[in-house]
Write a protein that holds these residues in place. Structure first.
Motif: not given
Length: 198
Positions: A123-127, A130
């Protein structure tokens, strides 16, 4: 009082201490048995926190692996980039960046392959994801900087070539055919492809 010199509050210190314990516990257990053989409950127990607290820092075991591996990857990239500064030959300098990243990824091969999968499909929204993606961008930038030493390669071409080198590196590390291959063989495979490219 300037913002930078204000002491860190107790709450922030406690959060950082918990994160440090989680990271250390996950690192140790993943290194011992591999990410697939470790449960999040075991990590929480070893870090001396509740499972619910663990999920405040990382929602999945994959994110825990990203948390652990990102710091190792960052160290490997810094080592490679520093070494590349002192190597005049472009191909050798690129490989100076690549080798420590491969070595880092191959310390525990199953974990390394899972890390790559999490980077691609996570999940690219997970820090932590990222952060992993940022490391790939930094790797490509370091390689592009080296490639631009060759006067025939402009910045646009260097960025494109660096992206291709990065893809070669990641596919070589993740490929099932290379699971049993030693680091030197994987690095040589990457070098052969990069040499044909540049």
């Amino acid at each position: 009082m300037p913002l930078a010199s204000q002491p860190v509050g107790r709450r922030e210190r406690n959060k950082q201490q918990k994160l440090d314990r989680i990271t250390a516990a996950a690192r140790e257990l993943f290194a011992e048995r591999g990410v697939d053989e470790v449960t999040t409950q075991e990590i929480a127990d070893k870090a001396d926190i509740g499972a619910g607290t663990l999920f405040l820092y990382a929602k999945t075991k994959g994110e825990l692996l990203l948390l652990v591996q990102n710091s190792s990857y960052a160290d490997a990239l810094a080592e490679g980039t520093s070494a590349a500064e002192h190597i005049p030959a472009v191909l050798d300098a690129v490989m100076a960046i690549v080798r420590p990243v491969v070595e880092c990824n191959r310390k525990q091969i199953d974990n390394g392959r899972t890390y790559l999968r999490e980077m691609i499909f996570g999940d690219p929204e997970e820090p932590h994801h990222r952060d992993a993606l940022l490391l790939t961008v930094q790797t490509e930038q370091a390689i592009a900087d080296v490639l631009q030493r060759d006067e025939r390669i402009g910045s646009g071409d260097a960025a494109t070539l660096a992206h291709i080198v990065s893809a070669i590196m990641f596919v070589s590390m993740a490929a099932t055919i290379n699971v049993a291959a030693p680091v030197d063989d994987v690095v040589q495979e990457i070098r052969n492809q990069v040499q044909a490219l540049v």
